[in-house]
Each structure stands twice: as structure tokens, then as C-alpha cells.
Write a protein that holds these residues in place. Structure first.
Motif, PDB file in Angstrom:
ATOM      1  N   THR A 103       0.752  -1.034   0.065  1.00 58.95           N
ATOM      2  CA  THR A 103      -0.085   0.100  -0.067  1.00 58.95           C
ATOM      3  C   THR A 103       0.936   1.371   0.100  1.00 58.95           C
ATOM      4  O   THR A 103       0.357   2.347  -0.284  1.00 58.95           O
ATOM      5  CB  THR A 103      -0.777  -0.091   1.021  1.00 58.95           C
ATOM      6  OG1 THR A 103      -0.356  -0.020   2.369  1.00 58.95           O
ATOM      7  CG2 THR A 103      -1.788  -1.123   1.131  1.00 58.95           C
ATOM      8  N   ASP A 150       1.218   3.874  -2.933  1.00 56.07           N
ATOM      9  CA  ASP A 150       0.512   4.964  -3.395  1.00 56.07           C
ATOM     10  C   ASP A 150       1.314   6.206  -3.344  1.00 56.07           C
ATOM     11  O   ASP A 150       0.843   7.004  -4.481  1.00 56.07           O
ATOM     12  CB  ASP A 150      -0.722   5.260  -2.419  1.00 56.07           C
ATOM     13  CG  ASP A 150      -1.681   4.186  -2.407  1.00 56.07           C
ATOM     14  OD1 ASP A 150      -1.678   3.258  -3.083  1.00 56.07           O
ATOM     15  OD2 ASP A 150      -2.707   4.547  -1.372  1.00 56.07           O
ATOM     16  N   GLU A 151       2.196   6.552  -2.743  1.00 60.93           N
ATOM     17  CA  GLU A 151       2.994   7.688  -2.806  1.00 60.93           C
ATOM     18  C   GLU A 151       3.640   7.633  -4.020  1.00 60.93           C
ATOM     19  O   GLU A 151       3.689   8.936  -4.741  1.00 60.93           O
ATOM     20  CB  GLU A 151       4.291   7.618  -1.398  1.00 60.93           C
ATOM     21  CG  GLU A 151       4.852   8.924  -1.744  1.00 60.93           C
ATOM     22  CD  GLU A 151       6.078   9.012  -0.583  1.00 60.93           C
ATOM     23  OE1 GLU A 151       6.693  10.127  -0.642  1.00 60.93           O
ATOM     24  OE2 GLU A 151       6.166   7.924   0.118  1.00 60.93           O
ATOM     25  N   LEU A 166       2.562   6.122  -7.031  1.00 63.51           N
ATOM     26  CA  LEU A 166       1.608   6.435  -8.124  1.00 63.51           C
ATOM     27  C   LEU A 166       1.133   8.000  -8.097  1.00 63.51           C
ATOM     28  O   LEU A 166       1.174   8.503  -9.366  1.00 63.51           O
ATOM     29  CB  LEU A 166       0.643   5.465  -7.787  1.00 63.51           C
ATOM     30  CG  LEU A 166       0.717   4.092  -7.658  1.00 63.51           C
ATOM     31  CD1 LEU A 166      -0.572   3.165  -7.515  1.00 63.51           C
ATOM     32  CD2 LEU A 166       1.545   3.644  -8.934  1.00 63.51           C
ATOM     33  N   GLU A 167       1.021   8.497  -7.012  1.00 65.11           N
ATOM     34  CA  GLU A 167       0.672   9.986  -6.871  1.00 65.11           C
ATOM     35  C   GLU A 167       1.486  10.877  -7.344  1.00 65.11           C
ATOM     36  O   GLU A 167       1.196  11.881  -8.162  1.00 65.11           O
ATOM     37  CB  GLU A 167       0.199  10.193  -5.423  1.00 65.11           C
ATOM     38  CG  GLU A 167      -0.862   9.615  -4.821  1.00 65.11           C
ATOM     39  CD  GLU A 167      -1.196   9.671  -3.624  1.00 65.11           C
ATOM     40  OE1 GLU A 167      -0.505  10.288  -2.770  1.00 65.11           O
ATOM     41  OE2 GLU A 167      -2.324   9.074  -3.264  1.00 65.11           O
ATOM     42  N   ARG A 220      -3.758  -1.548  -5.604  1.00 64.74           N
ATOM     43  CA  ARG A 220      -3.929   0.020  -5.603  1.00 64.74           C
ATOM     44  C   ARG A 220      -4.062   0.545  -7.085  1.00 64.74           C
ATOM     45  O   ARG A 220      -4.283   1.687  -7.168  1.00 64.74           O
ATOM     46  CB  ARG A 220      -2.707   0.721  -4.994  1.00 64.74           C
ATOM     47  CG  ARG A 220      -2.329   0.134  -3.531  1.00 64.74           C
ATOM     48  CD  ARG A 220      -3.361   0.023  -2.593  1.00 64.74           C
ATOM     49  NE  ARG A 220      -3.787   1.270  -2.155  1.00 64.74           N
ATOM     50  CZ  ARG A 220      -4.841   1.868  -1.700  1.00 64.74           C
ATOM     51  NH1 ARG A 220      -5.723   0.675  -1.401  1.00 64.74           N
ATOM     52  NH2 ARG A 220      -4.943   3.152  -1.090  1.00 64.74           N
ATOM     53  N   LYS A 252      -7.506   1.986  -7.858  1.00 64.10           N
ATOM     54  CA  LYS A 252      -7.851   3.121  -7.138  1.00 64.10           C
ATOM     55  C   LYS A 252      -7.578   4.355  -7.947  1.00 64.10           C
ATOM     56  O   LYS A 252      -8.383   5.155  -8.149  1.00 64.10           O
ATOM     57  CB  LYS A 252      -7.220   3.206  -5.585  1.00 64.10           C
ATOM     58  CG  LYS A 252      -7.354   4.449  -5.071  1.00 64.10           C
ATOM     59  CD  LYS A 252      -6.631   4.403  -4.030  1.00 64.10           C
ATOM     60  CE  LYS A 252      -6.938   5.899  -3.172  1.00 64.10           C
ATOM     61  NZ  LYS A 252      -5.921   6.070  -2.032  1.00 64.10           N
ATOM     62  N   TYR A 253      -6.479   4.413  -8.582  1.00 62.23           N
ATOM     63  CA  TYR A 253      -6.054   5.417  -9.500  1.00 62.23           C
ATOM     64  C   TYR A 253      -6.360   5.268 -10.850  1.00 62.23           C
ATOM     65  O   TYR A 253      -5.789   6.365 -11.808  1.00 62.23           O
ATOM     66  CB  TYR A 253      -4.611   5.611  -9.182  1.00 62.23           C
ATOM     67  CG  TYR A 253      -4.191   6.068  -7.938  1.00 62.23           C
ATOM     68  CD1 TYR A 253      -4.167   7.275  -7.436  1.00 62.23           C
ATOM     69  CD2 TYR A 253      -3.768   4.820  -6.984  1.00 62.23           C
ATOM     70  CE1 TYR A 253      -3.771   7.543  -5.942  1.00 62.23           C
ATOM     71  CE2 TYR A 253      -3.240   5.375  -5.650  1.00 62.23           C
ATOM     72  CZ  TYR A 253      -3.430   6.631  -5.264  1.00 62.23           C
ATOM     73  OH  TYR A 253      -2.771   6.865  -3.888  1.00 62.23           O
TER      74      TYR A 253
END
Length: 335
Positions: free
Chosen positions: A113, A116-117, A119-120, A168, A171-172
């Protein structure tokens, strides 16, 4: 391996169907010691070929990672670099073709998880163009087969932390490009079944190997590959890139010849891979890819796209549009 334009120039062909619109959904850019493939070289292999290549999709290759900062965020430097190249191309100063209209980057999905950092950060670096992640899993225990650039362990797709990170992507709204070898296709099928909401793109036919312990076993490898491709195609969230089969690992040894192959020779040697994949997935789930400059080791862009057009000659206009343009546009959500 370095490409040789003088050698590639020994074979020249009349361009087939020069007006057919094309999106090339898989190429790389880099400036490595002894090997340079940047916008100028890409333009030479797209706009100057006689084929109507309208746009491209860049796929990660460890180019221009950040030199400083947290290790897990260093791959974001590649997206920053490619988004700049895309902006150059979008200015129109370099021709009508739009390079890197879609970008596929790398993130270590075994971060779970915490990915996420990353991917963002990729999305923030190229909000109009970032489309997905490739975390290559290509692994073979043959010493002649070099590990892929991510140096993956065997069974990467089944690792709990990898799957935690893979989860994840949905989600994006990101897709996943899969680079693996032929004997790993069942592992990808299991992954696709476990995450039906995530679009998955099979790269390079699933990497049929023809070197190391696989040399001299092409018929045996092909027979099992055919079965595995059909099973994978039953996953509706998977589409296939058809190309990338002229690399050294595929074992056709085009690069060792005095002259490069003609399009007819490429079709004779590899056409069955294309036709079987199209038959399994359907034209609306297949897209021709150049995999340049890696496949440029073996053949020139004009010859390669001629080979694709010869392979597709038995399909109708709508099917050809899907194979050369529309599938890529839809899957990578290109404007």
C-alpha cells in the motif's frame, strides 16, 4: 546491443498502405552510454518512414531516474523526463506525430500500500499523460537469459506484497503492462483473474524464448504458448500487444546476418504468433507495437510496419483500424 542504421539500410521496401493511421503503443527513449534513442531518433523511425504513425506510447526503461531523494521515488524522474519530451512533440515544432501521448512508468509494487506515494507522484508529474505501471517480472533460470532490468524474483505476481501493491492500481485508474517470459503466462492469468477490475496489457506476446535451454525447442515452446495464450485471452481485462518478438532473447538471430530480414521473412518466421493471438483475443483487444529501439536491433521501422500490414491483409477495414490504431487509443485513453 547497439543498432546499426547502415546495416538496416541494406533492405529497403515500398511502403504498404501509407495512409493507414497508426498509434505505436510501445517504445522507449533513453540516453545511455553508447546507446542514444531520443526524440530525434524516434521521429526518424516514425515520421520519416512513410508509414502514417500519428502518436506513440512510452514504456518505462529506467531512463533518467532521479539521482537524489528516496529510492522508491527515483523512477518518477523518468516520467518527468518523458513528459518534457511529450511537451516538445506536442508543440508541433517537430512534426505532426505526437510522441509519448501516453506514459507507462515503473513503481515497485512490492511496496504494498505504500506504493500510493509513488503512483501519486507519477500522476502529478504527468497528469495529462500518465496511464499505467510496468513492473517487469521476466525471469528465467537459464544462465544465457539475462535478468530483466527489475531483477525480479521467480513468482513475482504471486507474492502477497506485490498483490497488495497491484491492488492499488485500480484506485488510481491505472493499467498494468506485463513483461514476462512464455512459461510465466499462467502466472499472469492467475493475476488477471484475481484482479478483474484492473486493465492488463500483455507485452511482446508474453516473451517466447529461443535462447539458452529453450534454443532448438521452438515447436515445443510454441505449442504450449498457444494453449496459454488462449487461456489468458479468456480474461476480459487483458489485451495484447503484438510485436516485440525480434529481440535477441527470441532466438531468431536476425542481428547475426549479413543483411537484415525483409518483411516477407519476418512474416514467414513470426506470422503465426500474430495470427494466433488475434484469433484468441480478437482485433479489438490487440495492437501492433514496434518495441523500438529494442527490435531495431533486427529490422528497420519501414520493414517492420510493412510486415505488420502483410500479417493484417486478411482483415477488414474496421479490424485493421483496431489493430493499428483504435485499440491503443482506447486502452491508453489517448485524446
Amino acid at each position: 546491443m547497439a543498432t546499426n542504421d547502415e546495416w538496416l539500410g541494406k533492405v529497403r521496401e515500398e511502403i504498404i498502405a501509407p495512409d493507414l493511421p497508426i498509434i505505436d503503443p510501445h517504445h522507449h527513449l533513453w540516453d545511455f552510454p553508447g546507446s542514444r534513442y531520443m526524440l530525434d531518433e524516434l521521429n526518424a523511425d516514425t515520421q520519416n518512414t512513410g508509414h502514417n504513425i500519428r502518436a506513440t506510447v512510452f514504456v518505462e526503461c529506467t531512463a533518467m531516474y532521479r539521482a537524489e531523494g528516496p529510492e522508491h521515488l527515483k523512477p518518477v524522474g523518468e516520467t518527468e523526463f518523458i513528459n518534457g519530451i511529450a511537451a516538445q512533440s506536442a508543440s508541433g515544432l517537430y512534426g505532426e506525430m505526437r510522441a509519448c501521448a501516453g506514459i507507462v512508468g515503473f513503481a515497485d509494487l512490492t511496496l504494498g500500500t505504500a506504493v500510493d506515494e509513488v503512483l501519486e507522484a507519477h500522476i502529478a508529474a504527468a497528469p495529462r499523460r500518465f496511464r499505467g505501471i510496468r513492473h517487469a517480472s521476466a525471469f528465467d533460470d537459464s544462465p544465457e537469459v539475462r535478468p530483466t532490468h527489475t531483477n525480479p524474483p521467480p513468482g513475482l505476481f504471486g507474492l502477497p506484497k506485490f498483490r497488495e501493491g497491484f491492488a492499488r492500481l485500480a484506485k488510481y485508474g491505472l493499467s498494468f503492462d506485463a513483461w514476462l517470459y512464455h512459461h510465466q503466462i499462467p502466472e499472469l492469468t492467475e493475476l488477471a483473474r484475481a484482479f478483474p477490475e484492473t486493465p492488463i496489457i500483455l507485452d511482446h506476446f508474453g516473451g517466447p524464448l529461443g535462447i539458452g535451454k529453450h534454443a532448438g525447442r521452438r515447436s515445443e515452446v510454441f505449442a504450449q504458448w498457444m494453449t496459454d495464450i488462449v487461456e489468458l485471452s479468456e480474461c476480459p481485462n487483458v489485451v495484447a500487444k503484438i510485436g516485440g518478438i525480434n529481440m535477441a532473447v527470441n532466438g531468431f538471430d536476425w542481428h547475426k546476418r549479413d543483411t537484415p530480414p525483409t518483411s516477407d521473412e519476418l512474416v514467414a518466421a513470426t506470422g503465426d504468433y500474430y495470427l494466433h493471438t488475434i484469433d484468441a483475443f480478437g482485433p479489438n483487444r490487440c495492437m501492433f507495437e514496434s518495441n523500438f529501439p529494442v527490435d531495431k536491433l533486427s529490422c528497420s521501422a519501414p520493414v517492420l510496419w510493412n510486415a505488420f500490414k502483410k500479417i493484417a491483409q486478411g482483415f477488414d477495414a474496421e479490424e485493421k483500424a483496431a489493430l493499428f490504431h483504435d485499440t491503443a487509443k482506447r486502452v491508453y485513453r489517448l485524446g
